[in-house]
Design a protein around this motif. Structure first.
Motif, PDB file in Angstrom:
ATOM      1  N   MET A  46       9.709  10.858 -21.703  1.00 36.44           N
ATOM      2  CA  MET A  46      10.912  10.936 -22.538  1.00 36.44           C
ATOM      3  C   MET A  46      11.876   9.796 -22.218  1.00 36.44           C
ATOM      4  O   MET A  46      12.486   9.229 -23.122  1.00 36.44           O
ATOM      5  N   ASN A  47      12.018   9.459 -20.948  1.00 36.32           N
ATOM      6  CA  ASN A  47      12.879   8.336 -20.575  1.00 36.32           C
ATOM      7  C   ASN A  47      12.315   7.025 -21.104  1.00 36.32           C
ATOM      8  O   ASN A  47      13.068   6.157 -21.547  1.00 36.32           O
ATOM      9  N   HIS A  48      10.987   6.888 -21.071  1.00 36.47           N
ATOM     10  CA  HIS A  48      10.347   5.671 -21.574  1.00 36.47           C
ATOM     11  C   HIS A  48      10.589   5.505 -23.077  1.00 36.47           C
ATOM     12  O   HIS A  48      10.772   4.401 -23.565  1.00 36.47           O
ATOM     13  N   ARG A  49      10.592   6.625 -23.792  1.00 36.45           N
ATOM     14  CA  ARG A  49      10.818   6.596 -25.247  1.00 36.45           C
ATOM     15  C   ARG A  49      12.295   6.569 -25.614  1.00 36.45           C
ATOM     16  O   ARG A  49      12.636   6.406 -26.780  1.00 36.45           O
ATOM     17  N   GLY A  50      13.151   6.802 -24.629  1.00 36.19           N
ATOM     18  CA  GLY A  50      14.581   6.826 -24.898  1.00 36.19           C
ATOM     19  C   GLY A  50      15.036   8.098 -25.597  1.00 36.19           C
ATOM     20  O   GLY A  50      16.036   8.101 -26.308  1.00 36.19           O
ATOM     21  N   LYS A  51      14.317   9.190 -25.383  1.00 31.70           N
ATOM     22  CA  LYS A  51      14.647  10.467 -26.010  1.00 31.70           C
ATOM     23  C   LYS A  51      15.240  11.430 -24.986  1.00 31.70           C
ATOM     24  O   LYS A  51      15.200  11.202 -23.781  1.00 31.70           O
TER      25      LYS A  51
END
Length: 88
Positions: A46-51
């Motif tokens: 989720m952090n990698h996707r910015g969500k």
């Protein structure tokens, strides 16, 4: 098909961890470990996707309910040191 949020009970309704058919036995050690891994993988994804990491809260609540605190502390220290044996 129902919405996922509609199927999940509110946080105040949970008395125990829901049944997981992957771990049907009484010994819930693997269930604890798998939910710990799933939580950290979810946070990373989720952090990698910015969500928002809010969907990861389910795994957090499950592993915090099943795992002894000493295990979680040791695993978190191992993650910080880079010696954790699991793949996150």
């Amino acid at each position: 098909m129902l919405d996922v949020k509609a199927q999940m009970p509110s946080s105040r309704e949970w008395k125990t961890v829901p049944f997981d058919p992957r771990f049907p036995n009484q010994n819930q050690t693997r269930n604890c470990y798998q939910n710990f891994l799933d939580y950290h993988r979810c946070i990373k994804a989720m952090n990698h996707r910015g969500k928002s990491t809010q969907p990861c809260e389910y795994y957090f609540r499950v592993y915090r309910s099943l795992c002894p605190i000493s295990w979680v502390q040791r695993w978190n220290e191992q993650i910080k040191q880079g010696t954790f044996p699991g793949k996150i």
